[in-house]
Motif scaffolding. Structure first.
Motif, PDB file in Angstrom:
ATOM      1  N   ALA A  19      36.702  42.768  44.477  1.00 37.61           N
ATOM      2  CA  ALA A  19      37.958  43.326  44.997  1.00 37.61           C
ATOM      3  C   ALA A  19      39.068  43.159  43.964  1.00 37.61           C
ATOM      4  O   ALA A  19      39.891  44.070  43.761  1.00 37.61           O
ATOM      5  CB  ALA A  19      38.337  42.633  46.305  1.00 37.61           C
ATOM      6  N   TYR A  20      39.076  42.025  43.299  1.00 39.76           N
ATOM      7  CA  TYR A  20      40.052  41.770  42.225  1.00 39.76           C
ATOM      8  C   TYR A  20      39.825  42.738  41.069  1.00 39.76           C
ATOM      9  O   TYR A  20      40.780  43.274  40.494  1.00 39.76           O
ATOM     10  CB  TYR A  20      39.907  40.324  41.764  1.00 39.76           C
ATOM     11  N   ALA A  21      38.546  42.956  40.724  1.00 39.71           N
ATOM     12  CA  ALA A  21      38.214  43.858  39.615  1.00 39.71           C
ATOM     13  C   ALA A  21      38.628  45.290  39.913  1.00 39.71           C
ATOM     14  O   ALA A  21      39.068  46.023  39.023  1.00 39.71           O
ATOM     15  CB  ALA A  21      36.712  43.792  39.324  1.00 39.71           C
ATOM     16  N   ARG A  22      38.508  45.698  41.174  1.00 44.35           N
ATOM     17  CA  ARG A  22      38.904  47.065  41.549  1.00 44.35           C
ATOM     18  C   ARG A  22      40.413  47.256  41.407  1.00 44.35           C
ATOM     19  O   ARG A  22      40.881  48.361  41.136  1.00 44.35           O
ATOM     20  CB  ARG A  22      38.476  47.352  42.986  1.00 44.35           C
ATOM     21  N   LYS A  23      41.144  46.166  41.557  1.00 44.03           N
ATOM     22  CA  LYS A  23      42.601  46.259  41.502  1.00 44.03           C
ATOM     23  C   LYS A  23      43.135  46.088  40.080  1.00 44.03           C
ATOM     24  O   LYS A  23      44.039  46.818  39.650  1.00 44.03           O
ATOM     25  CB  LYS A  23      43.220  45.194  42.414  1.00 44.03           C
ATOM     26  N   LEU A  24      42.568  45.132  39.324  1.00 48.93           N
ATOM     27  CA  LEU A  24      43.124  44.791  38.016  1.00 48.93           C
ATOM     28  C   LEU A  24      42.163  45.034  36.857  1.00 48.93           C
ATOM     29  O   LEU A  24      42.513  44.756  35.704  1.00 48.93           O
ATOM     30  CB  LEU A  24      43.580  43.331  38.013  1.00 48.93           C
ATOM     31  N   GLY A  25      40.950  45.502  37.142  1.00 42.56           N
ATOM     32  CA  GLY A  25      40.016  45.817  36.073  1.00 42.56           C
ATOM     33  C   GLY A  25      38.926  44.772  35.897  1.00 42.56           C
ATOM     34  O   GLY A  25      39.109  43.596  36.218  1.00 42.56           O
ATOM     35  N   MET A  26      37.777  45.208  35.371  1.00 39.93           N
ATOM     36  CA  MET A  26      36.625  44.323  35.226  1.00 39.93           C
ATOM     37  C   MET A  26      36.818  43.300  34.112  1.00 39.93           C
ATOM     38  O   MET A  26      36.310  42.181  34.200  1.00 39.93           O
ATOM     39  CB  MET A  26      35.363  45.156  34.993  1.00 39.93           C
ATOM     40  N   ARG A  27      37.545  43.664  33.055  1.00 46.66           N
ATOM     41  CA  ARG A  27      37.798  42.696  31.987  1.00 46.66           C
ATOM     42  C   ARG A  27      38.559  41.491  32.528  1.00 46.66           C
ATOM     43  O   ARG A  27      38.224  40.332  32.226  1.00 46.66           O
ATOM     44  CB  ARG A  27      38.600  43.356  30.868  1.00 46.66           C
ATOM     45  N   SER A  28      39.572  41.730  33.330  1.00 44.59           N
ATOM     46  CA  SER A  28      40.366  40.648  33.901  1.00 44.59           C
ATOM     47  C   SER A  28      39.522  39.786  34.829  1.00 44.59           C
ATOM     48  O   SER A  28      39.620  38.548  34.808  1.00 44.59           O
ATOM     49  CB  SER A  28      41.559  41.233  34.666  1.00 44.59           C
ATOM     50  N   ALA A  29      38.666  40.422  35.641  1.00 45.60           N
ATOM     51  CA  ALA A  29      37.790  39.675  36.555  1.00 45.60           C
ATOM     52  C   ALA A  29      36.777  38.842  35.779  1.00 45.60           C
ATOM     53  O   ALA A  29      36.467  37.700  36.148  1.00 45.60           O
ATOM     54  CB  ALA A  29      37.074  40.647  37.486  1.00 45.60           C
ATOM     55  N   PHE A  30      36.236  39.417  34.704  1.00 47.95           N
ATOM     56  CA  PHE A  30      35.273  38.720  33.847  1.00 47.95           C
ATOM     57  C   PHE A  30      35.895  37.440  33.285  1.00 47.95           C
ATOM     58  O   PHE A  30      35.320  36.343  33.385  1.00 47.95           O
ATOM     59  CB  PHE A  30      34.864  39.670  32.710  1.00 47.95           C
ATOM     60  N   MET A  31      37.085  37.577  32.693  1.00 49.48           N
ATOM     61  CA  MET A  31      37.721  36.430  32.041  1.00 49.48           C
ATOM     62  C   MET A  31      38.181  35.383  33.051  1.00 49.48           C
ATOM     63  O   MET A  31      38.015  34.172  32.830  1.00 49.48           O
ATOM     64  CB  MET A  31      38.904  36.912  31.200  1.00 49.48           C
ATOM     65  N   GLY A  32      38.738  35.839  34.175  1.00 54.31           N
ATOM     66  CA  GLY A  32      39.176  34.895  35.196  1.00 54.31           C
ATOM     67  C   GLY A  32      38.028  34.065  35.735  1.00 54.31           C
ATOM     68  O   GLY A  32      38.146  32.840  35.910  1.00 54.31           O
ATOM     69  N   SER A  33      36.885  34.710  35.991  1.00 56.95           N
ATOM     70  CA  SER A  33      35.706  34.003  36.499  1.00 56.95           C
ATOM     71  C   SER A  33      35.180  33.009  35.475  1.00 56.95           C
ATOM     72  O   SER A  33      34.781  31.887  35.820  1.00 56.95           O
ATOM     73  CB  SER A  33      34.607  35.017  36.858  1.00 56.95           C
ATOM     74  N   THR A  34      35.179  33.411  34.214  1.00 57.16           N
ATOM     75  CA  THR A  34      34.675  32.530  33.154  1.00 57.16           C
ATOM     76  C   THR A  34      35.559  31.289  32.993  1.00 57.16           C
ATOM     77  O   THR A  34      35.059  30.182  32.774  1.00 57.16           O
ATOM     78  CB  THR A  34      34.583  33.295  31.819  1.00 57.16           C
ATOM     79  N   TRP A  35      36.874  31.472  33.107  1.00 56.59           N
ATOM     80  CA  TRP A  35      37.784  30.320  33.035  1.00 56.59           C
ATOM     81  C   TRP A  35      37.494  29.314  34.157  1.00 56.59           C
ATOM     82  O   TRP A  35      37.436  28.101  33.923  1.00 56.59           O
ATOM     83  CB  TRP A  35      39.240  30.779  33.132  1.00 56.59           C
ATOM     84  N   ILE A  36      37.300  29.818  35.381  1.00 61.18           N
ATOM     85  CA  ILE A  36      37.020  28.928  36.515  1.00 61.18           C
ATOM     86  C   ILE A  36      35.698  28.200  36.304  1.00 61.18           C
ATOM     87  O   ILE A  36      35.583  26.987  36.564  1.00 61.18           O
ATOM     88  CB  ILE A  36      37.005  29.726  37.833  1.00 61.18           C
ATOM     89  N   ALA A  37      34.673  28.930  35.827  1.00 62.01           N
ATOM     90  CA  ALA A  37      33.381  28.305  35.563  1.00 62.01           C
ATOM     91  C   ALA A  37      33.506  27.231  34.480  1.00 62.01           C
ATOM     92  O   ALA A  37      32.916  26.147  34.590  1.00 62.01           O
ATOM     93  CB  ALA A  37      32.363  29.369  35.138  1.00 62.01           C
ATOM     94  N   LEU A  38      34.306  27.505  33.448  1.00 62.61           N
ATOM     95  CA  LEU A  38      34.503  26.543  32.360  1.00 62.61           C
ATOM     96  C   LEU A  38      35.146  25.258  32.871  1.00 62.61           C
ATOM     97  O   LEU A  38      34.674  24.147  32.572  1.00 62.61           O
ATOM     98  CB  LEU A  38      35.374  27.176  31.268  1.00 62.61           C
ATOM     99  N   PHE A  39      36.219  25.374  33.653  1.00 63.89           N
ATOM    100  CA  PHE A  39      36.884  24.186  34.185  1.00 63.89           C
ATOM    101  C   PHE A  39      35.962  23.416  35.140  1.00 63.89           C
ATOM    102  O   PHE A  39      36.020  22.179  35.217  1.00 63.89           O
ATOM    103  CB  PHE A  39      38.172  24.580  34.895  1.00 63.89           C
ATOM    104  N   SER A  40      35.093  24.134  35.856  1.00 67.57           N
ATOM    105  CA  SER A  40      34.146  23.464  36.753  1.00 67.57           C
ATOM    106  C   SER A  40      33.140  22.639  35.963  1.00 67.57           C
ATOM    107  O   SER A  40      32.801  21.514  36.355  1.00 67.57           O
ATOM    108  CB  SER A  40      33.414  24.516  37.602  1.00 67.57           C
ATOM    109  N   LEU A  41      32.655  23.186  34.833  1.00 63.80           N
ATOM    110  CA  LEU A  41      31.716  22.438  33.992  1.00 63.80           C
ATOM    111  C   LEU A  41      32.381  21.191  33.408  1.00 63.80           C
ATOM    112  O   LEU A  41      31.777  20.116  33.359  1.00 63.80           O
ATOM    113  CB  LEU A  41      31.204  23.332  32.863  1.00 63.80           C
ATOM    114  N   ILE A  42      33.626  21.342  32.975  1.00 64.17           N
ATOM    115  CA  ILE A  42      34.363  20.182  32.454  1.00 64.17           C
ATOM    116  C   ILE A  42      34.544  19.132  33.546  1.00 64.17           C
ATOM    117  O   ILE A  42      34.424  17.925  33.303  1.00 64.17           O
ATOM    118  CB  ILE A  42      35.733  20.633  31.894  1.00 64.17           C
TER     119      ILE A  42
END
Length: 493
Positions: free
Chosen positions: A303-326
């Motif tokens: 839903a976020y990607a449909r509103k703001l684009g797939m690049r933004s959704a890709f990067m936002g998800s990766t940031w959350i995954a990165l902080f979770s691993l840390i």
């Protein structure tokens, strides 16, 4: 007002929701075969009697063969035009080859003289790979004709993620809780029943996928149609060299995928749950817990990607995954005894479950978005060079993806060898030592975190955001409109 509607219709080729949902079943069909082939070693060694080392070598070689066939099939798909469309023939032929190769492999190999079994197994597996490549190539390539609306393309990921959860989680439960309970072990009867279900369901999925794409598999949706620039096989390298978005997407997605292959790797799972936490059975419970959150997160991100684009959704998800691993690294470092994390319901296990679920769920988003993002890259190539080559671009991605992700076993093997496990992998009976503790954190969370940093860096240079994609679709539509006007003028003359 009428002219505005016409321009909008020219700019966007939109799909009905059911068409997107049906076409996503093409990937489901091939994933059904991927799932049943995860148990092929039990057939090859337990029933056919092939050596473990020989089977392992064959499976590794077949993965390389799989990568080699990708660019060839992609080139053929791009060159194909028939009365039945560009994509549907490959879907049907591929699925027929998959069904036939599985039936023959499992029903003939063990009946042959022992001296012929291995070579027959290799030949049938190679034929299976060809069928698999034919059908999976369409999954990426046909995204371009399904829809070019930036608001619609992410919807594919919702259907695909939902179907995959049913296959890989539901399928594992079906095999472990029903078939093994019924037959007691991986017997020939078990494989016959499992393969029969898979072939039937994969066939149904393929038929529905063909129906879903049938209204779109027409020449007017192939790039610039008549004005599409001809492409040769030797153009693969120049295309990769000059297409910056493709380079960045391949880099970002492949390292992201490799990161989570490490986390899910069977040996790493044993090291996390069986040795560090002292309860390997917890891995199954945690996996079941992650299903619902993963689907919910996928729906939200799409839903976020449909509103703001797939690049933004890709990067936002990766940031959350990165902080979770840390966060997971920090959790294990502050625990004096990591086995207490699994010692009943408490704050440590709740924190671990939340962080692990967020890492797995958000970390899987890039893989879910990659197919429609490849369609964006294909449209970019069309607008830039006039080439319509979704098959070549999709299989070029697959080829590099398979080469990179095949490094996971080697990385894990090297890692455990460094700490003294040169002849065998760590098991749940091994005692937790400081080197084992450190290497587990490195393989499970440290290296994946570094890979996500690389992914984010690559995506910073990936410029196909929602604004850019609107410009690209507009430019393609303008060329098509000009072509239609020229055709009308020539007919008048």
């Amino acid at each position: 007002m009428a002219s505005t509607t016409t321009e909008s219709d020219q700019e966007y080729n939109r799909a009905k929701i059911w068409q997107i949902g049906f076409f996503a079943l093409n990937n489901t069909a091939t994933n059904l075969y991927m799932f049943i082939l995860t148990f092929v070693t039990y057939y090859a060694t337990g029933i056919a009697g092939l050596a473990v080392v020989a089977v392992s070598t064959v499976l590794t070689a077949m993965r390389i063969f799989d990568g080699i066939t990708d660019p060839i099939v992609g080139f053929i798909v791009d060159k194909t035009e028939s009365n039945f469309g560009k994509f549907r023939p490959f879907m049907i032929i591929g699925n027929v080859i998959l069904a036939g190769s599985i039936l023959i492999m499992y029903n003939v190999t063990h009946l042959l003289p022992q001296s012929f079994q291995l070579i027959f197994f290799i030949v049938m597996y190679a034929i299976y790979i060809i069928g698999y490549t034919l059908q999976t190539t369409v999954t990426k390539a046909a995204q371009t004709v399904l829809t070019n609306d930036p608001k619609q393309r992410p919807l594919y990921s919702v259907f695909d993620a939902s179907y995959n959860a049913l296959i890989f989680t539901g399928g594992q439960v079906f095999v472990a809780s029903y078939l093994i309970a019924k037959y007691g072990d991986f017997t020939m009867a078990l494989f016959t029943e499992l393969n029969t279900y898979a072939i039937i369901f994969a066939g149904i999925c393929t038929i529905l996928a063909v129906i879903g794409i049938s209204g779109k598999d027409r020449k007017e949706y192939y790039g610039l149609a008549e004005k599409t620039v001809n492409t040769r096989f030797r153009d693969y390298w120049p295309i990769l060299k000059k297409n910056r978005p493709l380079q960045m997407l391949i880099t970002a997605t492949t390292v992201d995928k490799l990161a989570f292959m490490l986390i899910r790797y069977s040996v790493v799972a044993v090291m996390i749950f069986g040795i560090l936490m002292g309860d390997y059975g917890l891995s199954g419970s945690i996996s079941l817990i992650t299903i619902a959150p993963t689907l919910i997160i996928t729906f939200i991100v799409v839903a976020y990607a449909r509103k703001l684009g797939m690049r933004s959704a890709f990067m936002g998800s990766t940031w959350i995954a990165l902080f979770s691993l840390i966060g997971l690294i920090g959790l294990f470092l502050i625990m004096n005894d990591p086995t207490t994390i699994s010692g009943g319901i408490g704050i440590p296990i709740v924190i671990f479950t939340v962080l692990y679920t967020m890492a797995i769920s958000f970390g899987g988003i890039p893989s879910s978005l990659v197919n429609p993002m490849i369609a964006d890259v294909s449209d970019y190539e069309t607008s830039k060079t006039g080439r319509y080559i979704p098959g070549m671009l999709g299989t070029l991605f697959s080829f590099i993806d398979k080469l990179v992700t095949s490094l996971a076993p080697a990385i894990v093997g090297l890692g455990v060898a460094i700490i003294g496990f040169g002849s065998e992998f760590p098991t749940v009976t091994d005692e937790l030592t400081t080197p084992l503790f450190v290497m587990t954190l490195i393989l499970a969370f440290g290296l994946p975190a570094v890979m996500l940093v690389i992914s984010l860096t690559a995506m910073k240079f990936y410029k196909l955001d929602d604004k850019k994609m609107k410009e690209i679709q507009r430019s393609i539509a303008e060329v098509k409109m000009k072509e239609n006007k020229d055709d009308d003028n020539s007919q008048v003359m």
